[in-house]
Scaffold this motif. Structure first.
Motif, PDB file in Angstrom:
ATOM      1  N   TYR A 199      -9.358   3.762   3.332  1.00 26.63           N
ATOM      2  CA  TYR A 199      -8.880   4.038   1.985  1.00 26.63           C
ATOM      3  C   TYR A 199      -9.081   2.788   1.151  1.00 26.63           C
ATOM      4  O   TYR A 199      -8.698   1.683   1.577  1.00 26.63           O
ATOM      5  N   ALA A 208       0.313   1.493   8.980  1.00 21.86           N
ATOM      6  CA  ALA A 208       1.309   1.995   8.039  1.00 21.86           C
ATOM      7  C   ALA A 208       0.757   1.996   6.619  1.00 21.86           C
ATOM      8  O   ALA A 208       1.497   1.888   5.661  1.00 21.86           O
ATOM      9  N   ARG A 209      -0.573   2.097   6.528  1.00 20.00           N
ATOM     10  CA  ARG A 209      -1.241   2.166   5.232  1.00 20.00           C
ATOM     11  C   ARG A 209      -0.923   0.958   4.355  1.00 20.00           C
ATOM     12  O   ARG A 209      -0.827   1.062   3.146  1.00 20.00           O
ATOM     13  N   GLN A 210      -0.736  -0.201   4.990  1.00 18.19           N
ATOM     14  CA  GLN A 210      -0.577  -1.419   4.194  1.00 18.19           C
ATOM     15  C   GLN A 210      -1.892  -1.714   3.505  1.00 18.19           C
ATOM     16  O   GLN A 210      -2.972  -1.469   4.043  1.00 18.19           O
ATOM     17  N   LEU A 211      -1.779  -2.253   2.315  1.00 15.67           N
ATOM     18  CA  LEU A 211      -2.970  -2.627   1.552  1.00 15.67           C
ATOM     19  C   LEU A 211      -3.262  -4.106   1.736  1.00 15.67           C
ATOM     20  O   LEU A 211      -2.356  -4.938   1.648  1.00 15.67           O
TER      21      LEU A 211
END
Lengths: 113, 113
Positions: free
Chosen positions: B32, B98-101
């Motif tokens: 993503y 954990a979908r950290q950016l």
């Protein structure tokens, strides 16, 4: 619209002071984040919280702690401020782990003298 | 962990010209890739994003392209306007984190009238 507010836009503190930065979101988001923004380094994750009373260290947690006693509020604490913590601090929230979009507050510019 | 590099750090274009900002990432599991725009005195705001199963995405004057093989993605702004002047950040995330950016270092875009 999601609204993320931060308690102060500008803050000046002395070395050794305990500093509290507050962040509040009004959209019942589960996840909240604290970043610091420095020129040439982008945004770096300090801590994040999946939900109330839950916290995880990010990439640069040293010298910081956090508190999340209520879902809407996420506090960043500098136990003993140092000059190298002079920076812009950004809070963000996200609906939950299944969503990617993070919503940011306007930031707090902290100067430690 | 993930590492995102962003270039250029500053970019000046004439109004009406196109602007391109490029980012590379290191973790092939990243899936993503959002772009955030930060106007002066405000927090970053999502302007466009792309997922790894798509090669290109457009939204009016902005577009993002993704090359998974080369692990790079780019933001394209056409017909630039003065209000496009801002700092732009690319980011990458992995579902398993954990979908950290992880953010790039930012690009200061200035559109000259």
């Amino acid at each position: 619209d999601v609204k993320v507010t931060q308690s102060s836009r500008y803050l000046v503190k002395r070395t050794g002071e305990k500093v509290f930065l507050e962040c509040v979101q009004d959209m019942d988001h589960e996840n909240m984040f604290w970043y610091r923004q420095d020129p040439g380094l982008g945004l770096r994750l300090i801590y994040f919280s999946y939900d109330v009373k839950m916290k995880e260290k990010g990439d640069i947690p040293e010298g910081y702690s956090v508190s999340r006693e209520k879902k809407e509020r996420f506090s960043l604490i500098l136990e003993s401020a140092s000059t190298n913590q002079t920076s812009m601090y950004l809070c963000a929230s996200r609906r939950n782990l299944n969503q990617e979009t993070q919503y940011f507050g306007p930031g707090t510019r902290l100067l430690v003298l | 962990g993930e590492n995102v590099e962003q270039h250029p750090s500053t970019l000046s274009v004439q109004e009406g010209d196109s602007a391109v900002i490029k980012c590379t990432y290191s973790d092939s599991a990243s899936n993503y890739f959002p772009w955030y725009k930060q106007e002066l005195g405000k927090g970053p705001q999502l302007i466009i994003d792309i997922r790894s199963n798509v090669g290109e995405k457009k939204d009016q004057r902005i577009a993002v392209t993704l090359n998974k093989t080369a692990k790079h993605f780019s933001l394209h702004i056409t017909e630039t306007q003065p209000e496009d002047s801002a700092v732009y950040f690319c980011a990458a995330s992995t579902a398993g984190s954990a979908r950290q950016l992880t953010f790039g270092s930012g690009t200061q875009l200035t559109v000259l009238p």
